[in-house]
Design a protein around this motif. Structure first.
Motif, PDB file in Angstrom:
ATOM      1  N   LYS A  71       0.513 -10.187  -5.348  1.00 54.74           N
ATOM      2  CA  LYS A  71       0.047 -10.430  -3.970  1.00 54.74           C
ATOM      3  C   LYS A  71      -0.200  -9.088  -3.280  1.00 54.74           C
ATOM      4  N   LEU A  72      -1.354  -8.974  -2.621  1.00 51.96           N
ATOM      5  CA  LEU A  72      -1.690  -7.815  -1.802  1.00 51.96           C
ATOM      6  C   LEU A  72      -1.989  -8.295  -0.394  1.00 51.96           C
ATOM      7  N   ARG A  73      -1.888  -7.402   0.561  1.00 53.16           N
ATOM      8  CA  ARG A  73      -2.120  -7.771   1.961  1.00 53.16           C
ATOM      9  C   ARG A  73      -2.977  -6.691   2.601  1.00 53.16           C
ATOM     10  N   VAL A  74      -4.194  -7.056   3.004  1.00 57.33           N
ATOM     11  CA  VAL A  74      -5.108  -6.039   3.492  1.00 57.33           C
ATOM     12  C   VAL A  74      -5.256  -5.990   5.004  1.00 57.33           C
ATOM     13  N   PRO A 130       0.845  -1.183   0.000  1.00 58.36           N
ATOM     14  CA  PRO A 130       0.000   0.000   0.000  1.00 58.36           C
ATOM     15  C   PRO A 130       0.890   1.247   0.000  1.00 58.36           C
ATOM     16  N   PRO A 131       0.398   2.427  -0.285  1.00 58.12           N
ATOM     17  CA  PRO A 131      -1.039   2.745  -0.272  1.00 58.12           C
ATOM     18  C   PRO A 131      -1.739   2.651  -1.619  1.00 58.12           C
ATOM     19  N   GLU A 132      -0.968   2.467  -2.743  1.00 55.88           N
ATOM     20  CA  GLU A 132      -1.636   2.465  -4.031  1.00 55.88           C
ATOM     21  C   GLU A 132      -0.772   1.783  -5.082  1.00 55.88           C
ATOM     22  N   LEU A 133      -1.397   1.439  -6.189  1.00 52.93           N
ATOM     23  CA  LEU A 133      -0.695   0.875  -7.335  1.00 52.93           C
ATOM     24  C   LEU A 133      -0.023   1.992  -8.105  1.00 52.93           C
ATOM     25  N   PRO A 162      -9.924   1.121   1.168  1.00 51.39           N
ATOM     26  CA  PRO A 162     -10.714   0.268   0.277  1.00 51.39           C
ATOM     27  C   PRO A 162     -10.836   0.793  -1.150  1.00 51.39           C
ATOM     28  N   ALA A 163     -10.977   2.102  -1.328  1.00 46.93           N
ATOM     29  CA  ALA A 163     -11.117   2.646  -2.679  1.00 46.93           C
ATOM     30  C   ALA A 163      -9.844   2.433  -3.498  1.00 46.93           C
ATOM     31  N   LYS A 164      -8.675   2.632  -2.871  1.00 48.37           N
ATOM     32  CA  LYS A 164      -7.419   2.438  -3.592  1.00 48.37           C
ATOM     33  C   LYS A 164      -7.140   0.953  -3.839  1.00 48.37           C
ATOM     34  N   TYR A 165      -7.552   0.132  -2.899  1.00 46.24           N
ATOM     35  CA  TYR A 165      -7.413  -1.311  -3.092  1.00 46.24           C
ATOM     36  C   TYR A 165      -8.301  -1.773  -4.237  1.00 46.24           C
TER      37      TYR A 165
END
Length: 380
Positions: free
Chosen positions: A125-128, A96-99, A157-160
């Motif tokens: 892979k992402l980790r929330v 995070p925080p964004e792609l 959540p919006a950036k994810y």
């Protein structure tokens, strides 16, 4: 997100580090390993995997120092020299925080370079969230042992959602670490959103771990085609699970702990793995736990959430054909069939005929990858 655990009285470090990111605190002061040392470590890890009967690994990255994406070139060197005896599916770990554009460039570059049977990229892979034991897993309702805590999401959540949609649009497979029920719901929501905006199908996005899940979200795995990638040995009912994990979530949520059977019964698919180096690479302990939901000594007597027990065949399928499906390779791997790769093992006992509490005693006698013997036990 990582921190050093200190003695509350003296303020002195206890030697424990909380959360994976805390390893960065050590990396800052530890000398960088040489190329030769890194190659030697990879050879040792591959050898250990073969000894445990592994023929392919899905390397999700992000745990401690196991970010294999940074070592793709080293793995390729081993492959070119005939030393890669373990098939690798390696994920890019997206922080995070964004792609970012740099992330996209790195991912796409790796996907173009590495796409073969032995070494392939093309997964992110992402980790929330964190873990339940330290109250960092994201929960819908407060923790039972401390109502002031609910954990938190590591991503906005919006950036994810935006990152998931963009990566999905590119045809990349997605793994999301989600342990708490809020994190699991957040991942399911993002995958659903990506499906709606991209009109994608058969992307096979995965959620990793799923230690507890809201009842309403269980059927969503099947409906959305999301794979439940779970690690049976995490459900081993020792003191950590029964006295810490279960205490923290409370009995109602604990009753949905590691609900692989409920997900399957509702039309979802599951895949099993180890989460190494958090637990052993040895799959037989995981198979036994999936079947018995008990310790090696048969505790608790009724089993830990016994409704989630699987048959031996179902548990084995989770580690084989289920894992192959979860890596988009079920047409060439995961079962002994004509036309598939010659990846197989010979073991010391028939686990379909013995007492299930003895499955963990299974030993690998021979491991064959690509038709070549890569491990042979000295045992008679």
């Amino acid at each position: 997100m990582g921190s050093i655990v200190r003695d509350p009285q003296t303020g002195e470090p206890t030697g424990a580090l909380r959360e994976d990111d805390a390893i960065d605190l050590v990396k800052r002061v530890r000398p960088e390993a040489s190329r030769a040392e890194k190659l030697a470590a990879l050879r040792a890890g591959i050898k250990l995997a073969n000894e445990n009967g592994l023929t392919r690994v899905h390397a999700a990255g992000g745990h401690f120092e196991s970010n294999d994406f940074d070592k793709l070139e080293l793995y390729d060197e081993l492959r070119r020299h005939g030393e890669l005896t373990l098939r690798m599916y390696i994920a890019y770990f997206l922080n995070p925080p964004e792609l970012r554009q740099q992330d996209i460039d790195d991912i796409e570059d790796a996907r173009k370079k590495y796409s073969g049977d032995w070494l392939s990229a093309g997964v992110v892979k992402l980790r929330v969230d964190g873990v339940i034991e330290s109250h960092t897993a994201a929960m819908i309702e407060p923790y039972s042992d401390d109502p002031s805590l609910k954990g938190k999401l590591f991503w906005d959540p919006a950036k994810y959602n935006s990152a998931v949609a963009e990566l999905d649009k590119r045809g990349l497979q997605l793994f999301t670490h989600a342990i708490g029920d809020l994190a699991v719901r957040t991942a399911l929501d993002a995958y659903h959103h990506a499906e709606e905006v991209n009109h994608s199908s058969d992307r096979r996005p995965r959620i990793e771990h799923i230690e507890t899940v809201a009842t309403a979200d269980i059927p969503r795995f099947g409906k959305l085609g999301v794979i439940a990638s779970m690690q049976p040995l995490h459900a081993y009912p020792d003191a950590d699970t029964l006295d810490v994990w279960a205490r923290n979530v409370g009995p109602e949520r604990a009753s949905r702990g590691w609900s692989w059977k409920s997900i399957a019964d509702a039309g979802g698919r599951y895949a099993f793995g180890s989460d190494w180096p958090v637990v052993t690479l040895n799959p037989w302990e995981g198979v036994q736990t999936a079947v018995t939901r008990q310790t090696r000594e048969g505790k608790p007597e009724a089993g830990f959430v016994p409704s989630q027990r699987l048959t031996v065949a179902q548990a084995v399928e989770g580690y084989t054909l289920g894992a192959a499906f979860a890596g988009r390779r079920e047409k060439t791997e995961g079962s002994l069939e004509k036309g598939k790769l010659a990846d197989l093992i010979i073991v010391s006992q028939n686990i379909f005929e013995i007492d299930a509490h003895k499955i963990s005693e299974t030993k690998v006698r021979t491991t064959i990858v690509g038709g070549q013997v890569v491990y042979q036990s000295d045992a008679k």
